[in-house]
Write a protein that holds these residues in place. Structure first.
Motif, PDB file in Angstrom:
ATOM      1  N   SER A  53       0.867  -1.375  -0.186  1.00  0.00           N
ATOM      2  CA  SER A  53      -0.029  -0.065   0.295  1.00  0.00           C
ATOM      3  C   SER A  53       0.936   1.210   0.045  1.00  0.00           C
ATOM      4  O   SER A  53       0.422   2.331  -0.535  1.00  0.00           O
ATOM      5  N   LEU A  54       1.993   1.335   0.541  1.00  0.00           N
ATOM      6  CA  LEU A  54       3.001   2.313   0.430  1.00  0.00           C
ATOM      7  C   LEU A  54       3.380   2.693  -1.006  1.00  0.00           C
ATOM      8  O   LEU A  54       3.261   3.820  -1.348  1.00  0.00           O
ATOM      9  N   VAL A  55       3.666   1.599  -1.629  1.00  0.00           N
ATOM     10  CA  VAL A  55       4.030   2.051  -3.019  1.00  0.00           C
ATOM     11  C   VAL A  55       2.717   2.750  -3.721  1.00  0.00           C
ATOM     12  O   VAL A  55       2.915   3.455  -4.784  1.00  0.00           O
ATOM     13  N   ARG A  56       1.682   1.756  -3.662  1.00  0.00           N
ATOM     14  CA  ARG A  56       0.276   2.332  -4.229  1.00  0.00           C
ATOM     15  C   ARG A  56      -0.043   3.745  -3.851  1.00  0.00           C
ATOM     16  O   ARG A  56      -0.328   4.698  -4.803  1.00  0.00           O
ATOM     17  N   THR A  57       0.553   4.353  -2.741  1.00  0.00           N
ATOM     18  CA  THR A  57       0.201   5.575  -2.142  1.00  0.00           C
ATOM     19  C   THR A  57       0.800   6.584  -3.033  1.00  0.00           C
ATOM     20  O   THR A  57       0.595   7.664  -3.313  1.00  0.00           O
ATOM     21  N   PHE A  58       2.103   6.118  -3.144  1.00  0.00           N
ATOM     22  CA  PHE A  58       3.396   7.141  -3.650  1.00  0.00           C
ATOM     23  C   PHE A  58       2.820   7.359  -5.169  1.00  0.00           C
ATOM     24  O   PHE A  58       3.038   8.205  -5.786  1.00  0.00           O
ATOM     25  N   ILE A 101      -9.823   9.604  -2.025  1.00  0.00           N
ATOM     26  CA  ILE A 101      -9.426   9.058  -3.248  1.00  0.00           C
ATOM     27  C   ILE A 101      -8.499   7.846  -3.129  1.00  0.00           C
ATOM     28  O   ILE A 101      -8.561   6.753  -3.816  1.00  0.00           O
ATOM     29  N   GLY A 102      -7.450   8.251  -2.265  1.00  0.00           N
ATOM     30  CA  GLY A 102      -6.393   7.170  -2.163  1.00  0.00           C
ATOM     31  C   GLY A 102      -6.975   5.870  -1.301  1.00  0.00           C
ATOM     32  O   GLY A 102      -6.620   4.739  -1.902  1.00  0.00           O
ATOM     33  N   MET A 103      -7.828   5.997   0.040  1.00  0.00           N
ATOM     34  CA  MET A 103      -8.044   4.858   0.541  1.00  0.00           C
ATOM     35  C   MET A 103      -9.202   4.436  -0.436  1.00  0.00           C
ATOM     36  O   MET A 103      -9.295   2.925  -0.135  1.00  0.00           O
ATOM     37  N   THR A 104     -10.250   4.985  -1.262  1.00  0.00           N
ATOM     38  CA  THR A 104     -11.096   4.143  -2.052  1.00  0.00           C
ATOM     39  C   THR A 104     -10.403   3.218  -3.043  1.00  0.00           C
ATOM     40  O   THR A 104     -10.769   2.026  -3.145  1.00  0.00           O
ATOM     41  N   TYR A 105      -9.111   3.740  -3.485  1.00  0.00           N
ATOM     42  CA  TYR A 105      -8.288   3.020  -4.452  1.00  0.00           C
ATOM     43  C   TYR A 105      -7.695   1.792  -3.819  1.00  0.00           C
ATOM     44  O   TYR A 105      -7.911   0.210  -4.283  1.00  0.00           O
ATOM     45  N   ALA A 114      -1.734   9.234   6.471  1.00  0.00           N
ATOM     46  CA  ALA A 114      -0.857   9.721   6.956  1.00  0.00           C
ATOM     47  C   ALA A 114       0.220  10.418   5.749  1.00  0.00           C
ATOM     48  O   ALA A 114       0.885  11.592   5.925  1.00  0.00           O
ATOM     49  N   MET A 115       0.236   9.873   4.475  1.00  0.00           N
ATOM     50  CA  MET A 115       0.995  10.369   3.637  1.00  0.00           C
ATOM     51  C   MET A 115       0.165  11.296   2.455  1.00  0.00           C
ATOM     52  O   MET A 115       0.706  12.258   1.782  1.00  0.00           O
ATOM     53  N   MET A 116      -1.132  11.024   2.524  1.00  0.00           N
ATOM     54  CA  MET A 116      -1.903  12.010   1.382  1.00  0.00           C
ATOM     55  C   MET A 116      -2.779  12.675   2.423  1.00  0.00           C
ATOM     56  O   MET A 116      -3.467  13.826   1.558  1.00  0.00           O
ATOM     57  N   GLY A 117      -2.897  13.075   3.568  1.00  0.00           N
ATOM     58  CA  GLY A 117      -3.693  13.947   4.401  1.00  0.00           C
ATOM     59  C   GLY A 117      -3.120  15.087   4.918  1.00  0.00           C
ATOM     60  O   GLY A 117      -1.778  14.891   4.876  1.00  0.00           O
ATOM     61  N   GLY A 118      -3.759  16.107   5.256  1.00  0.00           N
ATOM     62  CA  GLY A 118      -3.065  17.387   5.841  1.00  0.00           C
ATOM     63  C   GLY A 118      -3.432  17.392   7.168  1.00  0.00           C
ATOM     64  O   GLY A 118      -3.835  16.240   7.962  1.00  0.00           O
ATOM     65  N   PRO A 119      -2.973  18.327   8.023  1.00  0.00           N
ATOM     66  CA  PRO A 119      -3.168  18.466   9.351  1.00  0.00           C
ATOM     67  C   PRO A 119      -4.512  18.304   9.903  1.00  0.00           C
ATOM     68  O   PRO A 119      -5.048  17.963  11.007  1.00  0.00           O
ATOM     69  N   GLY A 120      -5.616  18.611   9.177  1.00  0.00           N
ATOM     70  CA  GLY A 120      -6.787  18.545   9.267  1.00  0.00           C
ATOM     71  C   GLY A 120      -7.544  17.047   9.083  1.00  0.00           C
ATOM     72  O   GLY A 120      -8.695  17.010   9.301  1.00  0.00           O
TER      73      GLY A 120
END
Length: 295
Positions: free
Chosen positions: A123-128, A165-169, A236-242
């Motif tokens: 999932s780390l590679v897919r998120t990148f 988007i990332g979690m849906t994928y 953690a990788m695609m989200g912001g502080p909020g």
């Protein structure tokens, strides 16, 4: 009567007896593995959450966690995100599953391989990959600019949109597998019977097909919601502080604050919420009946 005359009857019985013993041995190995890798760590987490600084049993860890002002917004953000991802997986996956469930032969096999293929990559590679695709100068925004879409390029990273988007994928295959497995078991003669009685295609779909597919919808929704509730990498990788989710609170307690009892307490709270939600859905929405195999 000689032993030679008994051998044709005794040999199969001995073989079945040996096979039964091997089956019990396999079950024992699985139970031991489950106990060592799941039950024992879970028991350790539960014990750690009710252990005080002096080593005695206490609920102070839970009182302190519930008193923190950051817990409620993080829990709300986590619940909203997991539900949004589940809804997105259902909206995308349901029409696709209808088509894919009708395939036969090598097409069905190829489809199953294609759905499972992303699991061969971490999932780390897919998120990148999605960070590259959704960046301001990424492929997606570049295509939108080339098409002349007003407002492009859009901000699709480090916000709620990017997380969904990332979690849906990542979680979409779980929804697809649940839906396809159920839809392939639907008796299409029921649809033909409804059509022969004068029902329109839309009426057949909503009154016959959709109710018969609800077990797959329930299973897929439960799986994606539970996995989304505890997901860590993509937020953690695609989200912001909020867009901070509860799994990130556990990481912060362990790596930043070195608070193992606090991390264990948050983990127990997550477990209780997931089990309570499932029990409530099974009680009031009838998920136990929907997910029961039909035969």
């Amino acid at each position: 009567m000689s032993d030679a005359s008994l051998s044709p009857t005794v040999a199969p019985r001995r073989f079945l007896s040996s096979l039964a013993e091997l089956q019990w041995l396999g079950v024992a190995v699985i139970l031991v593995f489950l106990g060592v890798t799941f039950i024992a760590p879970l028991a350790k987490v539960l014990l750690l959450s009710v252990t005080g600084d002096d080593g005695g049993a206490t609920l102070e860890n839970f009182r302190g966690l519930l008193a923190t002002s950051s817990l409620r917004p993080v829990l709300l953000q986590t619940a909203v995100t997991s539900l949004e991802v589940t809804l997105a997986c259902l909206v995308i996956g349901y029409p696709a599953a209808i088509y894919l469930s009708r395939l036969n032969g090598w097409r069905a096999s190829l489809t199953s391989v294609a759905i499972l293929f992303p699991f061969l990559t971490s999932s780390l590679v897919r998120t990148f990959v999605f960070i590259v695709l959704l960046g301001r100068n990424g492929v997606f925004n570049s295509a939108l600019e080339w098409l002349g879409v007003p407002g492009a390029p859009f901000k699709l990273l480090f916000n709620q949109i990017g997380v969904v988007i990332g979690m849906t994928y990542v979680l979409l295959p779980y929804m697809l597998l649940s839906l396809i497995g159920t839809m392939r078991k639907i008796d299409h003669t029921l649809l033909d019977a409804a059509r022969s009685l004068g029902a329109s295609r839309a009426r057949v779909f909503w009154t016959v097909y959709v109710p018969l597919s609800l077990p797959g919808v329930a299973a897929g929704a439960i799986i994606t919601t539970i996995l989304g509730f505890g997901y860590f990498v993509t937020p953690a990788m695609m989200g912001g502080p909020g867009e901070r989710m509860i799994a990130q609170m556990v990481e912060q307690r362990i790596l930043v604050m070195y608070d193992l009892p606090g991390a264990a307490t948050i983990s127990v709270v997550m477990l209780v919420i997931v089990l309570t939600t499932y029990a409530a859905a099974a009680r009031w929405l009838g998920l136990s009946r929907l997910m029961r195999p039909q035969g």
